[in-house]
Design an enzyme around this catalytic site. Structure first.
Site, PDB file in Angstrom:
ATOM      1  N   ARG A  17       7.669  -2.237  -2.650  1.00  6.77           N
ATOM      2  CA  ARG A  17       8.282  -3.060  -1.593  1.00  6.77           C
ATOM      3  C   ARG A  17       9.117  -4.199  -2.167  1.00  6.77           C
ATOM      4  O   ARG A  17      10.206  -4.488  -1.677  1.00  6.77           O
ATOM      5  CB  ARG A  17       7.207  -3.621  -0.651  1.00  6.77           C
ATOM      6  CG  ARG A  17       6.542  -2.531   0.190  1.00  6.77           C
ATOM      7  CD  ARG A  17       5.427  -3.084   1.054  1.00  6.77           C
ATOM      8  NE  ARG A  17       4.414  -3.699   0.193  1.00  6.77           N
ATOM      9  CZ  ARG A  17       3.615  -4.692   0.555  1.00  6.77           C
ATOM     10  NH1 ARG A  17       3.684  -5.205   1.771  1.00  6.77           N
ATOM     11  NH2 ARG A  17       2.719  -5.168  -0.267  1.00  6.77           N
ATOM     12  N   ASN A  35       4.033  -1.181   3.934  1.00  7.91           N
ATOM     13  CA  ASN A  35       3.055  -0.163   3.570  1.00  7.91           C
ATOM     14  C   ASN A  35       2.454   0.415   4.836  1.00  7.91           C
ATOM     15  O   ASN A  35       2.208  -0.317   5.802  1.00  7.91           O
ATOM     16  CB  ASN A  35       1.922  -0.776   2.741  1.00  7.91           C
ATOM     17  CG  ASN A  35       2.304  -1.037   1.311  1.00  7.91           C
ATOM     18  OD1 ASN A  35       3.268  -0.497   0.796  1.00  7.91           O
ATOM     19  ND2 ASN A  35       1.530  -1.880   0.644  1.00  7.91           N
TER      20      ASN A  35
END
EC number: 3.6.1.7
Length: 89
Positions: A17, A35
């Site tokens: 990320r 996520n």
């Protein structure tokens, strides 16, 4: 142009990320990344078609040696959602 994608593989706990956010800022991509509970990473991104392709290619090839993308489910849309920045959720 806008892309919604779900990345499968070793993509959680490996900096995916934050690598995505760093690359998004570099390429002037706006949207978000998060996520999912099933171990995938989901993102929505918008920007120029060229930069979106560069962005997805960079993420698919792994931004660091710990990231291993095995599959991407991706949809492309002509319209943009109007994001002002790229955020990690």
């Amino acid at each position: 142009m806008r892309i919604h994608a779900i990345f499968h593989g070793r993509v959680q706990g490996v900096g995916f990320r934050y690598s995505a956010k760093q690359k998004a800022v570099e390429l002037d991509i706006r949207g978000w990344v998060k996520n999912n509970e099933d171990g995938t990473v989901e993102l929505e991104a918008e920007g120029s078609e060229t930069n979106l392709q560069r962005f997805i290619n960079a993420l698919e090839n792994g931004m660091n040696p710990f990231i291993k993308v095995t599959h991407i489910d991706q949809k492309t849309y002509e319209n943009e959602a109007g994001y002002s920045k790229f955020s990690v959720r």
